[in-house]
Scaffold this motif. Structure first.
Motif, PDB file in Angstrom:
ATOM      1  N   THR A 100      -6.069  -3.509  -3.198  1.00 44.05           N
ATOM      2  CA  THR A 100      -6.951  -2.346  -3.044  1.00 44.05           C
ATOM      3  C   THR A 100      -6.164  -1.072  -3.333  1.00 44.05           C
ATOM      4  O   THR A 100      -5.112  -0.826  -2.742  1.00 44.05           O
ATOM      5  CB  THR A 100      -7.515  -2.277  -1.615  1.00 44.05           C
ATOM      6  N   LYS A 101      -6.683  -0.259  -4.252  1.00 44.65           N
ATOM      7  CA  LYS A 101      -6.000   0.972  -4.660  1.00 44.65           C
ATOM      8  C   LYS A 101      -6.621   2.184  -3.982  1.00 44.65           C
ATOM      9  O   LYS A 101      -7.736   2.129  -3.459  1.00 44.65           O
ATOM     10  CB  LYS A 101      -6.048   1.112  -6.182  1.00 44.65           C
ATOM     11  N   ASP A 102      -5.894   3.315  -4.000  1.00 45.99           N
ATOM     12  CA  ASP A 102      -6.408   4.540  -3.386  1.00 45.99           C
ATOM     13  C   ASP A 102      -7.409   5.219  -4.317  1.00 45.99           C
ATOM     14  O   ASP A 102      -7.757   4.682  -5.373  1.00 45.99           O
ATOM     15  CB  ASP A 102      -5.257   5.489  -3.004  1.00 45.99           C
ATOM     16  N   GLU A 103      -7.831   6.420  -3.944  1.00 47.03           N
ATOM     17  CA  GLU A 103      -8.870   7.095  -4.722  1.00 47.03           C
ATOM     18  C   GLU A 103      -8.420   7.478  -6.126  1.00 47.03           C
ATOM     19  O   GLU A 103      -9.242   7.734  -7.011  1.00 47.03           O
ATOM     20  CB  GLU A 103      -9.343   8.363  -3.985  1.00 47.03           C
ATOM     21  N   HIS A 104      -7.096   7.517  -6.342  1.00 46.18           N
ATOM     22  CA  HIS A 104      -6.575   7.824  -7.673  1.00 46.18           C
ATOM     23  C   HIS A 104      -6.272   6.563  -8.478  1.00 46.18           C
ATOM     24  O   HIS A 104      -5.729   6.638  -9.581  1.00 46.18           O
ATOM     25  CB  HIS A 104      -5.287   8.653  -7.558  1.00 46.18           C
ATOM     26  N   GLY A 105      -6.608   5.414  -7.919  1.00 44.99           N
ATOM     27  CA  GLY A 105      -6.341   4.164  -8.614  1.00 44.99           C
ATOM     28  C   GLY A 105      -4.897   3.725  -8.551  1.00 44.99           C
ATOM     29  O   GLY A 105      -4.434   2.944  -9.384  1.00 44.99           O
ATOM     30  N   LYS A 106      -4.148   4.215  -7.539  1.00 40.90           N
ATOM     31  CA  LYS A 106      -2.720   3.898  -7.409  1.00 40.90           C
ATOM     32  C   LYS A 106      -2.465   3.105  -6.135  1.00 40.90           C
ATOM     33  O   LYS A 106      -3.241   3.158  -5.179  1.00 40.90           O
ATOM     34  CB  LYS A 106      -1.896   5.177  -7.405  1.00 40.90           C
ATOM     35  N   LEU A 107      -1.350   2.374  -6.132  1.00 40.30           N
ATOM     36  CA  LEU A 107      -0.944   1.602  -4.969  1.00 40.30           C
ATOM     37  C   LEU A 107       0.057   2.367  -4.133  1.00 40.30           C
ATOM     38  O   LEU A 107       0.751   3.257  -4.625  1.00 40.30           O
ATOM     39  CB  LEU A 107      -0.319   0.268  -5.414  1.00 40.30           C
ATOM     40  N   GLN A 108       0.149   2.009  -2.853  1.00 37.25           N
ATOM     41  CA  GLN A 108       1.124   2.617  -1.956  1.00 37.25           C
ATOM     42  C   GLN A 108       2.473   1.906  -2.107  1.00 37.25           C
ATOM     43  O   GLN A 108       2.568   0.809  -2.663  1.00 37.25           O
ATOM     44  CB  GLN A 108       0.638   2.513  -0.514  1.00 37.25           C
TER      45      GLN A 108
END
Length: 310
Positions: free
Chosen positions: A104-112
């Motif tokens: 699951t990615k954040d709102e910017h389509g990036k991973l933590q």
């Protein structure tokens, strides 16, 4: 559907092919230093630990050149080394890409950062299990000469003897510390991905790239700095597992230890804490150019695949 385009049959196969090629090239180039590193790792004497690390590396290099057949001696064990590295990087990058895609990615389509570490650790664990028999053969070839009694003469002969003489247990000697070593890749890739993410954010903030170009290709010097820095952090943090794995896989030292805990206790008792860092000098010397070659080949092939994806 643009995210499903690929150069080969799938984006994950693109990653595997790039990793396979990068691993093969870098390992072949740096194999002599890898062999010297392993020989230091399996040396259980306290005396050798007091030698200057860099000086010991140079003396070992000269000794192999003089007494073991020159270039042929330096490249003993290169077949399992290259096969193992190519398979490892191929499996690793395929798994790493596949796992990240399903996170699951954040709102910017990036991973933590923690997600990069988890993906890397999971891919590394599977890779370690699949390739461990190759590393056993490599360790045994690198710690012997062709004339050493009982030495493996080739990768295929080594594989046959390992399976027939020791079975599954022999194939998976050193597996526990190898799984410990999965943290190496986790730390390395977390640091590497975070540095790439930081650099892209800086480029976006300064107007160098558009908002849609979060993963724009970086320059060669940027890749080199990031690859080297992340590898140094991971190498220094996790190096002892390599010593433990080599001791447990080596034919001459395998029977001296009843397991990982016993190996740790004996190294600490006889050789001190520095015993866990034997071979670090040739490892660092090898790791820096090896890592740079690996990541440069990998990143450039990945970008090429993206540009020519269909």
């Amino acid at each position: 559907m643009s995210d499903t385009k690929s150069f080969t049959s799938s984006p994950h196969m693109d990653q595997a092919l790039a990793g396979f090629t990068a691993g093969m090239i870098s390992t072949t180039f740096t194999h002599p230093l890898d062999m010297i590193k392993i020989r230091f790792q399996v040396d259980a004497s306290k005396r050798s630990d007091k030698r200057p690390w860099l000086g010991g590396t140079i003396r070992s290099f000269r000794n192999i050149m003089s007494n073991e057949g020159g270039i042929a001696g330096l490249y003993r064990g290169v077949t399992p080394s290259a096969l193992g590295a190519a398979a490892s990087w191929g499996f690793y990058f395929w798994g790493y890409s596949f796992i990240k895609k399903h996170m699951t990615k954040d709102e910017h389509g990036k991973l933590q950062a923690w997600q990069h570490m988890v993906a890397s650790t999971e891919a590394g664990a599977v890779t370690a299990i699949l390739t461990n028999p190759i590393w056993v053969i490599k360790t045994r070839m690198c710690t012997t000469t062709r004339t050493t009694p009982g030495a493996y003469q080739s990768f295929l002969q080594g594989f046959y003897r390992l399976v027939t003489e020791e079975g599954l247990r022999g194939m998976y000697r050193g597996m526990v510390p190898a799984l410990f070593g999965v943290s190496h890749g986790g730390i390395q890739f977390m640091a590497y991905e975070e540095m790439k993410k930081w650099r892209n954010e800086r480029r976006h903030a300064s107007g160098e790239t558009a908002k849609s170009e979060w993963n724009a290709q970086l320059s060669t010097p940027e890749y080199l700095v990031m690859a080297t820095s992340s590898k140094i952090v991971a190498a220094v943090t996790t190096y002892p597992y390599q010593v433990l794995r080599s001791r447990l896989q080596n034919r001459e030292t395998r029977d001296e230890y009843r397991g990982v805990v016993d190996c740790i206790r004996k190294i600490k008792s006889v050789e001190g804490m520095r015993g866990f860092y034997k071979g670090l000098a040739p490892s660092v010397i090898r790791v820096l150019p090896g890592t740079c070659i690996t990541f440069l080949v990998y990143e450039n092939m990945t970008q090429y695949f993206k540009k020519h994806a269909t």
